[in-house]
Design an enzyme around this catalytic site. Structure first.
Site, mmCIF file in Angstrom:
data_model
loop_
_atom_site.group_PDB
_atom_site.id
_atom_site.type_symbol
_atom_site.label_atom_id
_atom_site.label_comp_id
_atom_site.label_asym_id
_atom_site.label_seq_id
_atom_site.Cartn_x
_atom_site.Cartn_y
_atom_site.Cartn_z
ATOM 1 N N GLU A 183 -1.017 1.720 -5.108
ATOM 2 C CA GLU A 183 -0.842 3.169 -4.911
ATOM 3 C C GLU A 183 -1.992 3.946 -5.539
ATOM 4 O O GLU A 183 -1.889 5.137 -5.743
ATOM 5 C CB GLU A 183 0.556 3.630 -5.317
ATOM 6 C CG GLU A 183 0.932 3.516 -6.770
ATOM 7 C CD GLU A 183 0.281 4.563 -7.639
ATOM 8 O OE1 GLU A 183 -0.768 4.217 -8.219
ATOM 9 O OE2 GLU A 183 0.811 5.689 -7.762
ATOM 10 N N ASP A 212 0.821 -1.212 0.000
ATOM 11 C CA ASP A 212 0.000 0.000 0.000
ATOM 12 C C ASP A 212 0.862 1.272 0.000
ATOM 13 O O ASP A 212 2.102 1.189 -0.016
ATOM 14 C CB ASP A 212 -0.920 -0.061 1.231
ATOM 15 C CG ASP A 212 -2.270 0.564 0.984
ATOM 16 O OD1 ASP A 212 -2.391 1.359 0.053
ATOM 17 O OD2 ASP A 212 -3.207 0.257 1.748
ATOM 18 N N ASP A 230 -10.239 3.227 -3.445
ATOM 19 C CA ASP A 230 -10.890 2.043 -2.871
ATOM 20 C C ASP A 230 -12.326 1.876 -3.352
ATOM 21 O O ASP A 230 -13.104 2.826 -3.396
ATOM 22 C CB ASP A 230 -10.902 2.142 -1.344
ATOM 23 C CG ASP A 230 -9.511 1.985 -0.765
ATOM 24 O OD1 ASP A 230 -8.545 1.913 -1.548
ATOM 25 O OD2 ASP A 230 -9.401 1.933 0.466
#
Ligand code: GLA
Length: 414
Positions: free
Chosen positions: A190, A149, A212
């Site tokens: 990313e 992440d 997301d």
């Protein structure tokens, strides 16, 4: 600065593509399950074991799902005295190797999450400055997949463009994984900010292309200053698909985020369309629901082998939008053996009739230099992949009425 960039460039060229180094990984988009969409921090050893058991019992493994992955929140808040990551002892009392061993004992693979910053998005220790040490731990535990992440990365702001720093941070972890020697599928997360489709193929096996996902079909465009997940169709339309699809292929894929099939208030049609779009667009198929208690309907969608076959097709060509006719979007995907898949989506709130004439049509994929023509003499057979039944041939037009957000997916073969 110049010296650093020169060294980074040398490193890049010397090591080649990640997929080359660990050959055979992600030849087709990754299939598996990840804890985040449903469980957030509420994860433990028992959950992983039960999910692995269900992979086998429900036929998910047979359908192609392989990776059981823990997302954020699996760690203790501090590293140990030697700087090692420590699995939360309450959630994972037997350590991570025991969890990985269990998953492996079912013939499956095990995935973990970390972050390129100083802390993960949920505030656990990040890998920045510990990349090689962490990669060795993953190899020791038997980890097969790493989602990496991008939260808490102040170091990226020190100079150069964001892309340079992100690429550097992810390349550092790639090389740490190389050095640890265990083949680990590397999923970059990313969120698309530095256009990872431009540099990701040399660094990882897949890269998140957007923010997301949420269990919502339409775009979420609230201007309330709060963070919001993205809707399914927002993710599909976020970037120029032609740009993205140029980067996709065996060993390197655009990741549209974990599936929300079976979550929230998505309707049957929305769940079907979501799954089929992810399949057509060659995204990893990572289930994000509680498979231990999913409905028969959800299971049927997730295990539809004919839809999965589109995603896992060895050609690995991501679908393109062929046409938008009123409310109907038409997506096309060239497949191996000269087959094609078409997805017709009624992206509207009202029932919409569709009549689609094949004969005389030429459908061209300019990016991958493929074309399909339809004539009376050599028609294709047309198969409805949701219903699992043949619809005749391309000699006759396709006639269908689609409800709100409903799609029809057909495979054409000679
Ligand atoms: C980010 C990622 C998500 C999830 C969370 C965990 O938001 O994009 O997929 O991993 O972090 O904190």
């Amino acid at each position: 600065m110049k010296r650093f960039l020169f060294a980074a460039a040398l490193l890049c060229c010397a090591t080649g593509s990640f997929a080359q180094k660990f050959e055979g990984l992600a030849k087709t988009p990754t299939m598996g399950w990840n804890s985040w969409n449903t469980f957030r921090s509420d994860i433990d050893e028992q959950l992983v074991k039960e999910i692995a058991d269900q992979f086998v019992a429900l036929g998910l493994k047979d359908a192609g799902y392989e990776y059981v992955c823990l997302d954020d929140c699996w760690m203790s808040k501090e590293r140990d005295a030697e700087g090692n990551l420590v699995p939360d002892p309450k959630k994972f009392p037997n350590g991570m190797k025991a969890v990985a061993d269990y998953v492996h004992s079912k013939g499956l693979k095990f995935g973990l999450y970390e972050c390129a910053g100083t802390k993960t998005c949920a505030g656990y220790p990040g890998s920045h400055g510990h990349e090689y040490q962490d990669a060795l731990k993953y190899a020791e535990w038997g980890v097969d997949f790493l989602k990496y992440d991008c939260c808490n990365t102040p170091q990226f702001a020190h100079g150069g463009s964001d892309r340079i720093w992100r690429e550097w941070a992810y390349t550092t972890m790639r090389d740490a994984l190389y050095a640890a020697g265990r083949p680990i599928l590397f999923n970059l997360c990313e969120w698309g900010g530095s256009e990872p489709w431009l540099w990701g193929p040399a660094v990882g096996h897949s890269w998140r292309a957007t923010g997301d996902i949420g269990a919502v079909f339409d775009p979420v465009n609230a201007n309330d200053g709060q963070w919001h997940p993205m809707g399914i169709m927002q993710i599909v339309g976020e970037h120029d698909n032609d740009v993205l699809r140029r980067a996709a292929g065996p060993g390197h894929w655009n990741d549209l985020d974990m599936l929300e099939v079976g979550n929230g208030d998505l309707t049957l049609f929305e769940n079907q369309t979501h799954f089929a779009l992810w399949a057509m667009l060659c995204s990893p198929l990572i289930m994000g629901n509680d498979i231990r208690q999913m409905s028969e309907q959800t299971k049927e969608i997730l295990t539809n082998r004919e839809i999965i076959a589109l995603n896992q097709d060895e050609l690995g060509i991501q679908a393109f939008k062929y046409e938008t006719a009123g409310d109907i979007q038409i997506w096309a995907k060239p497949l191996s053996g000269g087959d094609w898949a078409f997805l017709f989506l009624n992206y509207s709130a009202k029932e919409t009739p569709l009549t689609f004439y094949w004969t005389g049509r030429v459908v061209t994929d300019r990016v991958f230099d493929k074309a399909v023509t339809f004539d009376e003499k050599t028609p294709y057979r047309v198969r409805d992949l949701y219903a699992g039944k043949n619809l005749g041939t391309t000699k006759t037009p396709l006639k269908v009425t689609l409800g709100k957000n409903q799609s029809l997916v057909v495979r054409l073969s000679k």
